[in-house]
Design a protein around this motif. Structure first.
Motif, PDB file in Angstrom:
ATOM      1  N   VAL A 307     -76.155  19.378  11.538  1.00 54.75           N
ATOM      2  CA  VAL A 307     -76.986  19.191  12.733  1.00 54.75           C
ATOM      3  C   VAL A 307     -76.538  20.195  13.792  1.00 54.75           C
ATOM      4  N   PHE A 308     -77.455  21.076  14.218  1.00 53.07           N
ATOM      5  CA  PHE A 308     -77.085  22.048  15.249  1.00 53.07           C
ATOM      6  C   PHE A 308     -77.784  21.771  16.573  1.00 53.07           C
ATOM      7  N   LYS A 309     -78.724  20.799  16.559  1.00 52.86           N
ATOM      8  CA  LYS A 309     -79.450  20.525  17.807  1.00 52.86           C
ATOM      9  C   LYS A 309     -80.059  19.133  17.786  1.00 52.86           C
ATOM     10  N   LEU A 310     -80.026  18.471  18.931  1.00 54.37           N
ATOM     11  CA  LEU A 310     -80.745  17.211  19.151  1.00 54.37           C
ATOM     12  C   LEU A 310     -81.743  17.449  20.266  1.00 54.37           C
ATOM     13  N   PHE A 324     -82.185  18.424  14.477  1.00 51.05           N
ATOM     14  CA  PHE A 324     -82.498  19.625  13.707  1.00 51.05           C
ATOM     15  C   PHE A 324     -81.342  19.919  12.760  1.00 51.05           C
ATOM     16  N   ILE A 325     -81.661  20.032  11.485  1.00 49.89           N
ATOM     17  CA  ILE A 325     -80.644  20.241  10.454  1.00 49.89           C
ATOM     18  C   ILE A 325     -80.892  21.568   9.749  1.00 49.89           C
ATOM     19  N   ARG A 326     -79.861  22.399   9.674  1.00 52.94           N
ATOM     20  CA  ARG A 326     -79.930  23.638   8.889  1.00 52.94           C
ATOM     21  C   ARG A 326     -79.441  23.310   7.471  1.00 52.94           C
ATOM     22  N   ILE A 327     -80.301  23.586   6.485  1.00 50.75           N
ATOM     23  CA  ILE A 327     -79.901  23.370   5.092  1.00 50.75           C
ATOM     24  C   ILE A 327     -78.984  24.518   4.674  1.00 50.75           C
ATOM     25  N   CYS A 328     -77.807  24.168   4.165  1.00 48.64           N
ATOM     26  CA  CYS A 328     -76.825  25.183   3.770  1.00 48.64           C
ATOM     27  C   CYS A 328     -76.801  25.411   2.263  1.00 48.64           C
ATOM     28  N   SER A 329     -77.050  24.357   1.495  1.00 48.32           N
ATOM     29  CA  SER A 329     -77.003  24.510   0.039  1.00 48.32           C
ATOM     30  C   SER A 329     -77.877  23.455  -0.636  1.00 48.32           C
ATOM     31  N   GLY A 330     -78.224  23.746  -1.890  1.00 44.73           N
ATOM     32  CA  GLY A 330     -78.977  22.791  -2.686  1.00 44.73           C
ATOM     33  C   GLY A 330     -80.431  22.650  -2.266  1.00 44.73           C
TER      34      GLY A 330
END
Length: 385
Positions: A307-310, A324-330
């Protein structure tokens, strides 16, 4: 094709980046023109399929529209020439700089927009230093060439002296201000001349391309203008820096592009170069609960994100908050059950959505580099993984 092969292919198609600048350098205009050239807008300033919308597509909150500045870091996804673009439209104003710093953690590269009449300004310098600290490669977009500004060579010298990074001009302006009529593609040794029309800026610009040493190019310019152009190009070749993609990704050199986002001159050239230069999602460093540092591989490792932002009040019909979530893998799938490492608790990521101009679109699948928004009933905090 195996699942890993599909995942690898999806990762290679993605470009996740932030746009940084000092206020009023033209960052939001550039974001809007990317939407125009991707086909998401029918004309600049109007989201495709939504009549009567006049505000810029990325400046969607009421306060942004009222003040004409970008305040929240809108995360938008769309396609551009077979590449999936994830753009983070970050605030340029100092009041909101903390939000910008956090957003940069979700980016794989950055576009730095500079006003040709003002050069490197205070906020630009601050944000560039954050990119350097986080080892984020930076492309430089020198904007507003349709207005009379500073000498292009002086601007490049300032980028090098103030930001302490080598610069390399990928194109070179033909004229400036009202005489700005095209650019030289240094690699192909071609001139792109733009056709000014009453609709310049609201629609894609028509371009005529001639070889630099052709009679057609000579006929477009006066004898003195042509001679000066050749001398400037020769000076860049003899005294300028060299450029390699390796040095760019290592943060040793920034590719420089001269253009005008307002009238679309040089914009398509920049976007085409960007999708080839910008990196796709790659390995990212993370810390385990015990403090041990690990590397997360976007393809080999299972789903992970952070999560990098609310953001509250994303939808005025609902008093909710979005994480807001940045997908890093998978691979992400709707209703995926994940573990929040801070809470040591399993959470279902239901109703995931993407954003375009404040309008939610439900996301069924997501891949590394993608940004997803999930409704946050107090489960998430910034930095959660």
């Amino acid at each position: 094709m195996t699942e890993k092969d599909i995942l690898k292919k999806e990762v290679e198609k993605r470009r996740t980046f932030a746009i940084i600048s000092h206020p009023d350098a033209g960052k939001t205009t550039l974001t809007e023109k990317l939407l125009l050239y991707s086909g998401m807008l029918t004309t600049a300033g109007m989201v495709k399929g939504r009549k009567g919308r006049k505000a810029a597509a990325s400046d969607w909150m009421a306060m942004e529209q009222e003040r004409g500045i970008s305040i929240t870091s809108s995360a938008m996804q769309f396609s551009y020439k077979d590449v999936i673009i994830n753009v983070l439209d970050t605030p340029g104003h100092e009041d909101f700089s903390e939000d910008t710093y956090r957003t940069l953690t979700a980016a794989d590269c950055a576009i730095m927009v500079i006003d040709a009449s003002k050069g490197v300004e205070k906020q630009t310098l601050k944000l560039f230093e954050v990119c350097r600290l986080r080892e984020i490669p930076v492309l430089t977009f020198i904007n507003k060439m349709d207005l009379y500004g500073r000498n292009p060579i002086d601007l490049m010298s300032e980028v090098e002296s103030v930001l302490k990074i080598d610069s390399y001009a990928m194109n070179w302006p033909i004229g400036s201000g009202k005489e700005f009529q095209g650019i030289v593609d240094r690699k192909k040794k071609q001139c792109q001349f733009f056709l000014r029309t009453p609709k310049s800026g609201s629609q894609k610009t028509d371009i005529i391309t001639y070889p630099l040493d052709s009679e057609e190019t000579r006929s477009k310019l006066s004898e003195m203008e042509y001679k000066e152009l050749l001398e400037e190009i020769e000076l860049l070749e003899l005294a300028g820096n060299s450029f390699t993609t390796k040095d760019f990704l290592a943060g040793k050199v920034t590719p420089v592009f001269f253009a005008s986002a307002l009238i679309n001159f040089g914009v398509e050239f920049f976007f085409d170069a960007f999708i080839h230069l910008a990196p796709c999602p790659h390995k990212r460093k993370a810390n385990l609960i015990d403090g041990k540092e690990i590397e997360i591989d976007p393809v080999k490792d299972p789903f992970s994100g952070y999560v990098f932002k609310l953001q509250a009040n994303m939808d005025k019909r609902h008093r909710d908050s979005t994480a807001f979530i940045r997908i890093c893998s998978g691979r992400f799938e709707k209703d995926l059950i994940v573990k929040n490492t801070r809470l040591k608790k399993k959470i279902r990521l239901s109703r995931p959505h993407g954003m375009l101009a404040g309008q939610r679109t439900t996301i069924e699948l997501g891949y590394p580099g993608d940004i997803i928004g999930v409704i946050n009933p107090s489960f998430f905090a910034i930095g959660d993984t």
